[in-house]
Design a protein around this motif. Structure first.
Motif, PDB file in Angstrom:
ATOM      1  N   LEU A   1      24.825-130.751  50.276  1.00  0.00           N
ATOM      2  CA  LEU A   1      26.069-130.434  49.556  1.00  0.00           C
ATOM      3  C   LEU A   1      26.483-131.194  48.576  1.00  0.00           C
ATOM      4  CD1 LEU A   1      27.856-130.150  53.279  1.00  0.00           C
ATOM      5  CD2 LEU A   1      27.447-128.487  51.655  1.00  0.00           C
ATOM      6  N   ASP A   2      25.869-132.531  48.530  1.00  0.00           N
ATOM      7  CA  ASP A   2      26.317-133.573  47.138  1.00  0.00           C
ATOM      8  C   ASP A   2      25.272-133.107  45.927  1.00  0.00           C
ATOM      9  OD1 ASP A   2      28.442-134.183  49.022  1.00  0.00           O
ATOM     10  OD2 ASP A   2      27.288-136.328  49.516  1.00  0.00           O
ATOM     11  N   GLY A   3      24.380-132.254  46.176  1.00  0.00           N
ATOM     12  CA  GLY A   3      23.517-131.924  45.150  1.00  0.00           C
ATOM     13  C   GLY A   3      22.528-133.036  45.246  1.00  0.00           C
TER      14      GLY A   3
ATOM     15  N   ASN B   1      23.074-124.709  48.277  1.00  0.00           N
ATOM     16  CA  ASN B   1      23.174-125.819  47.248  1.00  0.00           C
ATOM     17  C   ASN B   1      21.911-126.125  46.720  1.00  0.00           C
ATOM     18  OD1 ASN B   1      25.229-126.725  45.480  1.00  0.00           O
ATOM     19  ND2 ASN B   1      25.238-128.806  46.372  1.00  0.00           N
ATOM     20  N   LEU B   2      20.918-125.582  47.400  1.00  0.00           N
ATOM     21  CA  LEU B   2      19.426-125.979  47.188  1.00  0.00           C
ATOM     22  C   LEU B   2      18.843-125.494  45.875  1.00  0.00           C
ATOM     23  CD1 LEU B   2      17.975-125.689  50.547  1.00  0.00           C
ATOM     24  CD2 LEU B   2      18.500-127.862  49.678  1.00  0.00           C
TER      25      LEU B   2
ATOM     26  N   THR C   1      18.011-115.960  56.141  1.00  0.00           N
ATOM     27  CA  THR C   1      18.595-114.670  55.476  1.00  0.00           C
ATOM     28  C   THR C   1      19.949-114.815  55.191  1.00  0.00           C
ATOM     29  OG1 THR C   1      19.105-113.541  57.388  1.00  0.00           O
ATOM     30  CG2 THR C   1      17.016-113.082  56.595  1.00  0.00           C
ATOM     31  N   TRP C   2      20.591-116.129  55.456  1.00  0.00           N
ATOM     32  CA  TRP C   2      22.140-116.532  55.327  1.00  0.00           C
ATOM     33  C   TRP C   2      22.650-116.012  53.881  1.00  0.00           C
ATOM     34  CZ3 TRP C   2      22.274-119.393  51.172  1.00  0.00           C
ATOM     35  CH2 TRP C   2      21.076-120.215  50.643  1.00  0.00           C
ATOM     36  N   TRP C   3      21.691-115.909  52.905  1.00  0.00           N
ATOM     37  CA  TRP C   3      22.107-115.693  51.409  1.00  0.00           C
ATOM     38  C   TRP C   3      22.225-114.294  51.415  1.00  0.00           C
ATOM     39  CZ3 TRP C   3      18.613-112.466  49.600  1.00  0.00           C
ATOM     40  CH2 TRP C   3      17.428-112.293  50.143  1.00  0.00           C
ATOM     41  N   LYS C   4      22.029-113.294  52.244  1.00  0.00           N
ATOM     42  CA  LYS C   4      22.275-111.997  52.151  1.00  0.00           C
ATOM     43  C   LYS C   4      23.214-111.430  53.321  1.00  0.00           C
ATOM     44  CE  LYS C   4      18.965-108.857  53.031  1.00  0.00           C
ATOM     45  NZ  LYS C   4      17.650-108.174  52.974  1.00  0.00           N
ATOM     46  N   ASP C   5      23.166-112.262  54.503  1.00  0.00           N
ATOM     47  CA  ASP C   5      23.834-111.472  55.514  1.00  0.00           C
ATOM     48  C   ASP C   5      24.506-112.351  56.554  1.00  0.00           C
ATOM     49  OD1 ASP C   5      21.470-112.655  56.854  1.00  0.00           O
ATOM     50  OD2 ASP C   5      20.827-110.528  57.152  1.00  0.00           O
TER      51      ASP C   5
ATOM     52  N   THR D   1      26.143-113.164  47.280  1.00  0.00           N
ATOM     53  CA  THR D   1      24.844-113.265  47.184  1.00  0.00           C
ATOM     54  C   THR D   1      24.391-113.323  45.426  1.00  0.00           C
ATOM     55  OG1 THR D   1      24.446-112.089  49.039  1.00  0.00           O
ATOM     56  CG2 THR D   1      22.597-112.060  47.455  1.00  0.00           C
ATOM     57  N   GLN D   2      25.113-112.775  44.747  1.00  0.00           N
ATOM     58  CA  GLN D   2      24.486-113.040  43.221  1.00  0.00           C
ATOM     59  C   GLN D   2      24.876-114.293  42.626  1.00  0.00           C
ATOM     60  OE1 GLN D   2      26.664-110.963  44.811  1.00  0.00           O
ATOM     61  NE2 GLN D   2      28.236-110.188  43.479  1.00  0.00           N
ATOM     62  N   ASP D   3      25.952-115.045  43.638  1.00  0.00           N
ATOM     63  CA  ASP D   3      26.180-116.465  42.806  1.00  0.00           C
ATOM     64  C   ASP D   3      25.176-117.326  43.598  1.00  0.00           C
ATOM     65  OD1 ASP D   3      28.238-115.147  41.740  1.00  0.00           O
ATOM     66  OD2 ASP D   3      29.744-115.637  43.151  1.00  0.00           O
ATOM     67  N   ILE D   4      24.471-117.061  44.480  1.00  0.00           N
ATOM     68  CA  ILE D   4      23.545-118.065  45.137  1.00  0.00           C
ATOM     69  C   ILE D   4      22.311-118.073  44.329  1.00  0.00           C
ATOM     70  CG2 ILE D   4      22.398-118.837  47.164  1.00  0.00           C
ATOM     71  CD1 ILE D   4      24.410-117.197  48.676  1.00  0.00           C
ATOM     72  N   ALA D   5      21.878-119.609  43.903  1.00  0.00           N
ATOM     73  CA  ALA D   5      20.812-119.892  42.906  1.00  0.00           C
ATOM     74  C   ALA D   5      19.674-120.127  43.825  1.00  0.00           C
ATOM     75  CB  ALA D   5      21.056-120.892  42.055  1.00  0.00           C
ATOM     76  N   THR D   6      19.850-120.484  45.022  1.00  0.00           N
ATOM     77  CA  THR D   6      18.781-121.103  45.811  1.00  0.00           C
ATOM     78  C   THR D   6      17.722-119.661  45.909  1.00  0.00           C
ATOM     79  OG1 THR D   6      20.148-121.862  47.441  1.00  0.00           O
ATOM     80  CG2 THR D   6      17.913-121.889  48.046  1.00  0.00           C
TER      81      THR D   6
END
Lengths: 297, 901, 143
Positions: free
Chosen positions: B386-388, B416-417, B432-436, B447-452
């Motif tokens: 979370l702290d990068g 945040n990975l 699959t947390w990044w899409k659902d 989803t479109q903001d997640i860089a992982t």
């Protein structure tokens, strides 16, 4: 009475012999001792894995931990869960609470959880078999009752004939399906999948006569331990179906488990019905038993 | 258990339950979670044993018990402490056993102050650092290293004694020390001539301290704290007492119902003290079984994928100034017992990893080991994500988005990975947390903001690979590959071997010192089959080790500190004796004794009941013929019996070591706990634990009840994290606490497996338990208008979930501190994916940890319940925020170190 | 028939795995096992569905940054991509010293898992991660 084919059947202790098998192995069956069942449902899964029985619906029933509801075309072993405000023998359960409205006594709040794995009874006098017009249902050399899926034409006569409501038609298939007591495994000397898996040996497979002796001993043991409610179900060869190939040790009345209290082979009196209308009452009793089971499903 | 007995594994084996006269299951739902192991408890029952189940719920285990005791979640130390008090008060302890085998007679330092003296805390508390300085807990006049657990606790003191500079003015806080209890295989320093009072009357002897400490745990107090009526409690006490002693033995089984608390390690310590007082350790039908939930969870601590351990419970080194191999060993190894040979174990491990590059001159590459600077547990890792500060993550056969406490923080950490690798059978929630995931539904994440970057690798099944699992009784069993994995599915052995191979190829020729540990790494395993699977046999052979001539070793006693032996895990040394895979032994049970020594292989040295020297008295005779197990045979002058003696086979019971002896030589013929600092089992732990030498009842982090036993509400050194998504509930009795009135516990069911990755995708299991549900009593249903089979919404300061309602008499309301309390039960298997779906109970749980084990408290929390389904979308978060506002929760709530109610 | 061990809980039940035409066709309890005596619970009994069921994925999937869905990628390519990222992140978060004390490690890489894996797999994981200097290596035993 010699013209009545059922008379001979009733008198003959061994169904395989009655079915014409000679030099056959001893009759086998299940003794399900529900007093040691932990309700894990390994029997349900092991049965489905071996027999390729399809999954039949994801429904949260609220019937305690029972979500498969009852025996059917796609459930050949079924574990019933019954929660009661009673105690088993001298079991000490729960904490006494101050409100006192939960039937508390000196030993705390009484609660017990009965679990029982049900299965086709493989009746000595099997009505399903009697009514089957195609011969798909037959009596095996082991004394068990099996449907041959490649012969069954889906007529469905067997379904109301069963006093226990066991045999059923598969949706989208139409044919009748039920426990085969793993006929294919018996043929190679293996025990049925459910009995093999059962972690606490609640489901015991063996020669029926030996199982009956074992069950009698177990019943006496439980009675000695103060569990007076314990009883055998389907063990008695004198009962309405001539005794079950799969019988049970129960801790309460059969109705509690969804079992008919006094099952009668529905075809027993068919030939006499034409002469003696009184027999209809007996048939009715059997049908009531069968319909009772379906109501609970 | 490591701290109490010297090794962290279960002391016995499941089949041995059949020899028990009484079995207490607490903190475990054995019939449901370990059905096939439960057969041995049924065997005991068939032989007349009494089965007691202590559990907040009436479960399938309770249904088969002779006595079921419902208690309030999080009150087990009060309950077990009450039994200890009963045993001591009624002089029902096994006095000869206690005197011979425990530290009951040992005297404790005058500086030690108990919770009795300090209002619920021990001496040495540093409130600012949230930690204890354990120095005052020591025995009189000496320092005792811990057998397991915090073995590095005394590093600084020890190296200071030699005239070194103290490296820091402050003892590091618990949060940063990272030196917790581990399920170790111990052995630590002790003077052979410890000050003892064999009469156990001295006011500062351990026995008297224990007696005073638990004196307030009366049946009346148990009734008030646990909600267990006095009569029922006394019945349990008397049943255990009646079934313990020379002729009879009682066993205890626990599971995560004890470990998953902010004071979890001390739950197990309480049971250990009780079993020692009753004389039930090291004897047939006795013992403490830790019932583990995963096929190789014991193995994964023995050969640890844990930050603080190297294979065989050798601690990972912490960063110290001028650290080297000798300084490290001085800090962690011992003078007496088998830990004194730690150098041999560690050097043999370094040789297994770095081969010819590891030489005497370079400290056998000790410097190649990365060093710790505190706790780096999985929960600190989430904070770092979370702290990068942590950007790459491997999730291997694990589903933290469902199975770890505070599931939201797990997912936000992953969001945040830079990259995430998930290896599993199917698309679990952690993949699959990044899409659902729930945050997508609520709009918190898009989803479109997640860089992982996310990689999903399909895993091979147990039928598709060779390898060994270590089961709950320390037994390694080999499974053979039946087929090759299909498609791109691969074993972890394949994945890590080939990942290492590719990495080493990429670095080939590098002269960067950073890359030396990789380039010097011994990484040449033979491969086989069409997928180039590394040979698991070859890896096991390395774990076992070999001598200078390449011959497989048979015992860790053969390991040398001069670099002539290689061994990847010293406690597994012997599993490849004579070049034969002992874990693959399968002599049928019917062809051997009930101990079945020729099935698989158990550490240590194939012993099935450990500390079994304690099954015999001071003269080496069995305490009774009925309970004979291992005994001294005069004629043969050696220990013999049904199992491998857990003792030097030729050391007589009357042996007394000469002054100045070291290592195993320093153990007397009565020192049955051979891995312990002083050869004794510890009623009182003078070292090794971060939160006190004796168990003390503290309330859970989130509890609707005040601590009736002490002014101290919670474990003062528990690990807590004041984070935005990890808010705690107000103290009971303070403003806002009424918002979360009900105790909640989480658990699993027979029909599913932990976070569901191996069960929710299977139709046959899903149909048996198809939906997430909550279990409530009829009284609670009435109080909150919950309808059977309808829906309920459950809320904490962390999240909100919905569940189908199961109203059941099996959930008994309890009378606690004069008020009727209704507890809520929540299975935790479900998530958004799979064949059977539902909300996850871990949306509700907080990250608050045991300071020794860093295990999360998810077995006891508090919350609210209301009828109906939960709000959708952003309204779900609004509801949680509303509760937080109403309860007046801030970042300070529940963070107190000292503090009462 | 191949001898195996149930992969679910830690009771450690023996399993017999039946193979026909290089396919697993049936799994049941091993009666020789002194622990399980041939018995299995519902999960163990469902091992065939676990290992051969339709929900098992058999291809490598990749989700690019900001992408809305998976794409299928080649196993070798994926291995190479992961290796690249491990080396990059390792270097980016490398530490030789912390507060003047030598640590020789990377804080950029973490791992969670192991309790369902074989001892041999955990051994290679710990060995490789340690050589990489990664220390945040954890498993279910903590959870």
């Amino acid at each position: 009475m010699t013209t009545n084919p059922f008379a001979q059947l009733l008198e003959d202790a061994d169904p395989a012999t009655a079915a014409g098998w000679t030099d056959h192995p001893p009759r086998v069956g299940f003794f399900t001792d529900t007093s040691v069942c932990i309700g894990c449902k390994a029997c349900e899964v092991a049965c489905k894995e071996w027999n390729h029985v399809p999954e039949d619906g994801l429904r949260f029933t609220g019937m305690s931990y029972d979500n498969t509801i009852g025996l059917g075309a796609d459930t050949w072993r079924h574990v019933a869960f019954i929660e009661q405000e009673k105690r088993i023998g001298r079991q000490v359960t729960g904490a006494a609470t101050s409100d006192g409205d939960r039937g508390d006594d000196d030993d705390g709040h009484a609660v017990r959880w009965l679990m029982s794995s049900d299965v086709c009874k493989h009746c000595t006098h099997a009505a399903c078999l009697d009514v089957c017009p195609t011969g798909a249902l037959f009596r095996t050399e082991f004394g068990t009752v099996v449907v041959q899926e490649d012969i069954c034409n889906g007529c469905g006569y067997c379904i109301p004939a069963c006093p226990y409501g066991v045999i059923d038609q598969r949706r989208g298939d139409g044919r009748a399906w039920k426990c085969t007591l793993c006929y294919d495994r018996l043929g190679v000397g293996a025990e049925p999948a459910c009995a093999k898996a059962c972690p606490t040996n609640s489901i015991q497979f063996g020669v029926l006569d030996e199982l009956r002796e074992r069950a009698d001993r177990r019943l006496a043991q439980l009675h000695d331990a103060g569990i007076g409610d314990a009883r055998l179900y389907g063990r008695d060869p004198e009962d309405g179906v001539g005794g079950d190939g799969a019988f049970f040790l129960l801790l309460d009345e059969p109705e509690v488990y969804g079992l008919p209290p006094d099952p009668v082979v529905t075809t027993r009196d068919l030939p006499q019905m034409w002469r003696r209308t009184a027999s209809a009452a007996v048939l009715l009793a059997g049908l009531v038993g069968a319909s009772f089971l379906r109501r609970t499903r | 258990m490591g701290t109490s007995f010297g090794r962290g594994g279960a002391t016995s084996f499941q089949q041995d339950w059949q020899n028990s006269d009484c079995i207490l299951i607490e903190g475990s739902n054995l019939a449901e979670c370990h059905p096939v192991g439960f057969q041995w408890i049924m065997e005991a029952k068939a032989r007349g044993a009494t089965l007691i189940h202590v559990d907040p719920r009436y479960t399938r285990t309770s249904a088969l018990a002779d006595i079921h005791v419902p208690l309030r979640v999080g009150s087990d130390i009060a309950f077990l402490g009450g039994i200890i008090n009963y045993v001591v008060e009624h002089e029902a302890y096994f006095e000869d056993y206690v005197r011979l085998f425990t530290n009951g007679p040992s005297l404790v330092s005058e500086d030690f102050k108990d919770t009795e003296d300090l209002g619920g805390i021990f001496s040495g508390l540093d409130e600012e650092q949230r930690s204890y300085d354990p120095l005052t807990w020591q025995y009189e006049g000496e320092e005792v290293g811990a057998a397991s657990g915090q073995r590095e606790q005394l590093y600084e003191e020890r190296n200071e004694e030699e005239g070194g500079e103290k490296s820091s003015g402050h003892r590091p806080s618990v949060a940063s020390s990272g030196r917790g209890e581990s399920h170790g295989s111990g052995g630590a320093a002790a003077h052979p001539n410890a000050v003892r009072d064999e009469t156990m009357q001295h006011p500062r002897c351990v026995f008297q301290i224990v007696k005073r400490h638990f004196a307030r745990y009366t049946p009346e107090m148990v009734e008030q704290v646990c909600g267990v009526p006095r009569d029922l409690f006394v019945k349990v006490c008397q049943t255990l007492v009646d079934n313990s002693g020379r002729e009879r033995t009682s066993a205890i089984a626990y599971a995560v119902g004890w470990t998953q608390h902010s004071v979890g390690v001390q739950y197990i310590r309480t049971a250990a003290i009780l079993q020692l007082l009753l004389g039930n350790i090291g004897r047939p039908g006795g013992g403490i079984m830790a019932m583990r939930g995963h096929a190789s969870i014991q193995g994964s601590t023995d050969i640890p994928t844990l930050y603080n351990l190297l294979p065989g419970y050798i601690p990972m080194p912490h960063a110290h100034q001028d650290d080297d191999l000798e300084a490290f060993l001085k800090g962690v190894s011992t003078d007496k017992g088998y830990w004194s040979d730690m150098k041999g174990y560690l050097v043999s491990l370094l040789k297994a990893w770095w081969g010819p590059a590891a030489t005497e001159e370079n400290d056998f590459c000790f410097d190649y080991l990365p060093k710790l600077t505190g706790s780096h547990s999985t929960y600190e890792t989430v904070m770092a994500q979370l702290d990068g500060k942590c950007k790459g993550y491997f999730v291997v056969g694990e589903n933290p988005a469902v199975g770890s406490a505070n599931a939201k923080m797990q997912r936000l950490g992953m969001a945040n990975l830079d990259w995430l690798v998930v290896r599993d059978f199917g698309l679990i929630e952690s993949a699959t947390w990044w899409k659902d995931g729930p945050e997508i539904e609520s709009g918190e994440l898009r989803t479109q903001d997640i860089a992982t970057e996310v990689f999903f690798f399909p895993a091979a099944a147990h039928t598709e690979k060779n390898g060994s699992f270590t089961n709950t009784q320390r037994m390694l069993q080999w499974h053979h590959a039946a087929v090759e994995p299909a498609g791109d599915a691969r074993s972890e052995l394949w994945f890590y071997y080939h990942l290492g191979r590719v990495i080493r190829e990429k670095l080939s020729g590098s002269t960067d010192e950073m890359d030396a540990p990789l380039l010097d790494l011994q990484w040449d395993y033979p491969t086989e089959g069409t997928v180039a699977e590394p040979s698991a046999d070859a890896v096991l052979a390395e774990i076992n080790g070999w001598d200078a001539d390449g011959r497989p070793l048979a015992s860790y006693e053969q390991l040398n500190a001069d670099g002539s032996t290689v061994c990847g895990c010293w406690i597994y040394c012997g599993v490849f004796t004579d070049g034969t895979n002992q874990a693959a032994r399968r002599k049928p049970a019917r062809e051997q004794s009930s101990v079945a020594p020729e099935w698989g292989w158990a550490w240590p040295a194939n012993r099935r009941i450990i500390y079994n020297r304690a099954s015999a008295d001071e003269n080496g005779k069995p305490w009774s013929q009925r309970k004979a197990y291992v005994w001294w045979d005069e004629e043969q002058s050696k220990w013999v019996g049904h199992d491998v003696p857990d003792f030097d086979p030729s050391k007589s019971p009357w042996h007394r070591p000469p002054a100045g002896s070291r290592g195993a030589e320093a153990l007397s013929g009565e020192d049955a706990f051979v891995m312990q600092a002083d050869g004794k089992a510890w009623l009182y732990a003078p070292a090794g634990l971060t939160d006190g030498p004796l168990p003390t009842h503290y309330e859970p982090q989130d509890s609707p009840f005040e601590n009736l036993l002490y002014d101290q509400q919670r474990n003062p050194v528990r690990q807590v994290f004041a984070r935005r998504h990890n808010r705690y509930h107000p103290n009971p009795g303070t403003r806002g606490s009424e918002a979360f009135p009900y105790p909640i516990t989480t658990y699993r069911l027979t029909e599913h497996h932990t976070a569901g990755g191996m069960s929710r995708w299977q139709p046959y299991l899903s149909e048996l338990q198809p939906e997430m549900f909550c279990e409530v009593s009829p009284e609670l249903a009435e109080e909150r208008e919950l309808v059977h089979r309808g829906w309920a919404t459950i809320i904490t300061a962390r999240g909100v979930i919905e569940a189908r309602v199961m109203v059941t008499e099996r959930m008994a309301p309890l009378l606690v501190q004069g008020r009727l309390v209704h507890q809520i039960g929540l299975p935790y298997h479900w998530g958004t994916n799979g064949y059977s779906k539902g909300d996850s109970a871990n949306e509700l749980t907080a990250i608050s940890l045991d300071p020794n084990s860093h295990i999360q408290e998810v077995k006891a929390l508090s919350g609210d319940i209301r009828p109906g389904r939960r709000p959708r979308g952003s309204a779900a978060n609004d509801l949680v925020e509303d509760y937080i506002r109403r309860a007046g929760i801030t970042s300070d709530t529940g963070m107190e170190v000292r503090g009462d109610h | 028939m191949v001898k195996s061990v149930c992969p679910y809980c830690a009771v450690g039940c023996g399993q017999n795995v039946f193979v026909k035409d290089e396919r697993v066709v049936h799994i049941e309890g091993d009666p020789d096992s002194p622990v399980s005596r041939g018995r299995l619970c519902p999960k163990g009994s469902a091992s065939l569905q676990l290992t051969t069921g339709e929900t098992r994925r058999l291809e490598v999937l990749y989700r690019a940054p900001y992408a809305s869905d998976w794409e299928v990628i080649d196993l070798d390519t994926a291995m190479d991509m992961v290796a690249e990222r491990v080396l990059r992140t390792r270097r980016e978060f490398w530490q030789w010293d912390v507060e003047g004390k030598r640590v020789r490690r990377t804080m950029g890489i973490a791992s969670l898992g192991g309790a369902t894996l074989d001892n041999e797999e955990n051994y290679l994981m710990k060995k490789l991660y340690t050589a990489l200097g990664a220390i945040q290596i954890e498993n279910q035993a903590r959870i």
